[in-house]
Write an enzyme that holds these catalytic residues in place. Structure first.
Site, PDB file in Angstrom:
ATOM      1  N   THR A  40       0.723  -1.409  -0.604  1.00 16.05           N
ATOM      2  CA  THR A  40       0.424  -0.571   0.075  1.00 16.05           C
ATOM      3  C   THR A  40       0.881   1.338   0.099  1.00 16.05           C
ATOM      4  O   THR A  40       0.745   2.343  -0.756  1.00 16.05           O
ATOM      5  CB  THR A  40      -0.722  -0.003   1.096  1.00 16.05           C
ATOM      6  OG1 THR A  40      -1.766  -1.351   0.720  1.00 16.05           O
ATOM      7  CG2 THR A  40      -1.618   1.306   1.395  1.00 16.05           C
ATOM      8  N   SER A  97       1.733  -7.609  -1.433  1.00  9.93           N
ATOM      9  CA  SER A  97       1.409  -9.186  -0.741  1.00  9.93           C
ATOM     10  C   SER A  97       0.950 -10.367  -0.230  1.00  9.93           C
ATOM     11  O   SER A  97       1.708 -11.037   0.384  1.00  9.93           O
ATOM     12  CB  SER A  97       2.479  -8.029   1.367  1.00  9.93           C
ATOM     13  OG  SER A  97       0.883  -8.322   1.641  1.00  9.93           O
ATOM     14  N   SER A  98      -0.038 -10.109  -0.292  1.00  9.07           N
ATOM     15  CA  SER A  98      -1.107 -11.655  -1.044  1.00  9.07           C
ATOM     16  C   SER A  98      -0.690 -12.199  -1.761  1.00  9.07           C
ATOM     17  O   SER A  98      -0.727 -13.479  -1.353  1.00  9.07           O
ATOM     18  CB  SER A  98      -2.464 -11.163  -1.478  1.00  9.07           C
ATOM     19  OG  SER A  98      -3.194  -9.669  -0.041  1.00  9.07           O
ATOM     20  N   ASP A 117      -0.327  -7.608   4.753  1.00  6.50           N
ATOM     21  CA  ASP A 117      -1.507  -8.748   5.483  1.00  6.50           C
ATOM     22  C   ASP A 117      -0.171  -9.892   5.239  1.00  6.50           C
ATOM     23  O   ASP A 117      -0.470 -10.657   5.832  1.00  6.50           O
ATOM     24  CB  ASP A 117      -2.111  -9.334   3.161  1.00  6.50           C
ATOM     25  CG  ASP A 117      -2.865  -7.899   3.310  1.00  6.50           C
ATOM     26  OD1 ASP A 117      -3.513  -7.194   4.338  1.00  6.50           O
ATOM     27  OD2 ASP A 117      -4.096  -7.859   2.540  1.00  6.50           O
ATOM     28  N   THR A 176       2.374  -9.660  14.775  1.00  8.60           N
ATOM     29  CA  THR A 176       1.718 -10.085  13.772  1.00  8.60           C
ATOM     30  C   THR A 176       0.722  -8.695  13.717  1.00  8.60           C
ATOM     31  O   THR A 176       0.314  -8.154  14.356  1.00  8.60           O
ATOM     32  CB  THR A 176       0.618 -10.988  14.979  1.00  8.60           C
ATOM     33  OG1 THR A 176      -0.700 -11.414  13.890  1.00  8.60           O
ATOM     34  CG2 THR A 176      -0.221 -10.190  16.000  1.00  8.60           C
ATOM     35  N   ARG A 183      -4.402 -24.768  16.348  1.00 10.00           N
ATOM     36  CA  ARG A 183      -4.239 -23.476  17.059  1.00 10.00           C
ATOM     37  C   ARG A 183      -5.413 -24.083  18.486  1.00 10.00           C
ATOM     38  O   ARG A 183      -6.847 -23.954  17.946  1.00 10.00           O
ATOM     39  CB  ARG A 183      -4.721 -22.624  16.046  1.00 10.00           C
ATOM     40  CG  ARG A 183      -4.106 -21.773  14.910  1.00 10.00           C
ATOM     41  CD  ARG A 183      -4.429 -21.175  14.453  1.00 10.00           C
ATOM     42  NE  ARG A 183      -4.735 -19.383  15.678  1.00 10.00           N
ATOM     43  CZ  ARG A 183      -6.005 -18.832  15.572  1.00 10.00           C
ATOM     44  NH1 ARG A 183      -7.109 -19.731  14.931  1.00 10.00           N
ATOM     45  NH2 ARG A 183      -6.181 -18.273  16.558  1.00 10.00           N
ATOM     46  N   GLN A 239      -4.987 -19.567  20.682  1.00  7.72           N
ATOM     47  CA  GLN A 239      -5.861 -19.042  19.903  1.00  7.72           C
ATOM     48  C   GLN A 239      -5.816 -17.988  20.521  1.00  7.72           C
ATOM     49  O   GLN A 239      -5.676 -16.979  19.746  1.00  7.72           O
ATOM     50  CB  GLN A 239      -7.027 -19.656  19.816  1.00  7.72           C
ATOM     51  CG  GLN A 239      -7.692 -20.922  18.914  1.00  7.72           C
ATOM     52  CD  GLN A 239      -9.168 -21.408  18.962  1.00  7.72           C
ATOM     53  OE1 GLN A 239      -9.859 -20.654  18.954  1.00  7.72           O
ATOM     54  NE2 GLN A 239      -9.028 -22.538  18.921  1.00  7.72           N
ATOM     55  N   CYS A 240      -5.092 -17.650  21.601  1.00  5.16           N
ATOM     56  CA  CYS A 240      -5.171 -16.638  22.497  1.00  5.16           C
ATOM     57  C   CYS A 240      -4.325 -15.845  21.936  1.00  5.16           C
ATOM     58  O   CYS A 240      -3.445 -15.987  20.680  1.00  5.16           O
ATOM     59  CB  CYS A 240      -5.620 -16.775  23.955  1.00  5.16           C
ATOM     60  SG  CYS A 240      -6.411 -17.939  24.808  1.00  5.16           S
TER      61      CYS A 240
END
Length: 346
Positions: free
Chosen positions: A13, A58-59, A90, A166, A246, A278-279
């Protein structure tokens, strides 16, 4: 002494412009991008630019392109004091994690950054992200050693370890964080480095680039009502070498006999099953509850407090270099680049 930084433009972007006909954002040539940055003339750093021949969204990032980035850095490693990679948001955390494993004994800063708005827009976050990243990549101690000899993400005032990062926000400027590790630095009026958290390499050893990865990994999220026939199809894939699973909370899974048996069968035939929570924050402790202990008994290994991005790319890196699963599992229980926190009772 004037520092030299190589700016590697992959796309994203930050370097996009609006197509006059369609109204859609599309990558610009970097010469168009640099024309938006008269600030370059004021910086106390020599900046050279390497541009991907075809800037990418970036995808579309792939392990092949990670290897290309490693080669760009390795081929020019002695010529520059630091490197800044302009990258779409991303998959930025995946790339930062992958590069941390692929650049062994890194002794110079590699800073990934980008923006949520194109750099030509009035309210862009791109200028500050880029200019501060260059300053961080050039920052050195009085003895000449770099302040941040790591792969990092810099975004919206925060300097983060790459393999701890992340993406947390799709449209806010505060797009990245590292929930399980402190910031390496914070940029306000001044850049404050938290040096007690920054890794220190062995400056007597060379940086060793790695190019090979094996992407036969799948991310598998548990949820209430998960079906055994679907799980069986995933686990029975003959190419499958590793699973990032996860789980709930501190590493728990439903105590279904069929699930435990499937996981045990897969682990016994050499599939690496890595348990991460998953947290967003916290760590896996499979000895805390019986539900986690059963996973450990089935051959599932702890991912500790790893991010998904780090677990996936670490497995890809290890699988590219080791054919036997025992070696891969051994290294998954070692903090190779500061990607996990090791403690007792894991």
């Amino acid at each position: 002494m004037q520092r030299r930084v190589l700016l590697i433009y992959t796309g994203g972007t930050i370097g996009m412009g609006r197509n006059a006909k369609t109204g859609a954002l599309e990558p610009l040539d970097f010469q168009q991008l640099s024309s938006q940055l008269p600030e370059f003339e004021w910086m106390q750093t020599d900046i050279d630019v390497y541009q991907f021949s075809s800037p990418i969204d970036s995808s579309d990032m792939t392990p092949r392109l990670w290897a290309q980035l490693v080669k760009i850095i390795a081929d020019r490693y002695e010529q520059y004091d630091g490197f800044v990679i302009l990258h779409g948001t991303d998959t930025m955390a995946f790339t930062a994690s992958a590069l941390s494993f692929m650049l062994e004994n890194l002794t110079k800063p590699v800073i990934l950054t980008g923006s949520q708005l194109p750099i030509g827009q009035l309210r862009t976050d791109g200028k500050e992200n880029l200019i501060t990243s260059i300053e961080i990549a050039a920052a050195h101690h009085s003895d000449g050693t770099p302040i941040v000899p790591e792969v990092c993400i810099y975004f919206s005032g925060k300097l983060l370890r790459g393999n701890r990062s992340t993406k947390i926000n799709a449209d806010g400027f505060n797009a990245f964080d590292s929930f399980n590790y402190p910031h390496l630095g914070d940029a306000g009026v001044n850049i404050v480095y938290h040096e007690e958290y920054i890794m220190q390499p062995d400056y007597t050893r060379p940086m060793i680039p790695h190019y090979i990865t094996d992407p036969n990994v799948v991310v598998f999220t548990l949820f209430p009502g998960i079906q055994d026939n679907i799980v069986r199809h995933v686990l029975d894939a003959p190419e499958l070498r590793s699973i990032v699973m996860r789980t709930y909370g501190s590493g728990n899974a439903p105590q279904r006999p069929w699930l435990m048996q499937m996981l045990k069968d897969a682990a016994d035939r050499g599939v690496n099953i890595v348990n991460i929570s998953q947290c967003a924050a916290g760590t896996v402790e499979m000895a805390r509850y019986d539900a986690g202990f059963q996973l450990k008994s089935a051959g599932v290994i702890s991912g500790y407090d790893s991010t998904v991005e780090s677990a996936v790319t670490k497995l890809m890196h290890l699988q590219g270099h080791y054919s036997d699963y025992q070696t891969v599992r051994k290294f998954m229980n070692i903090s190779m680049r500061g990607e996990i926190t090791l403690a007792r009772n894991y």
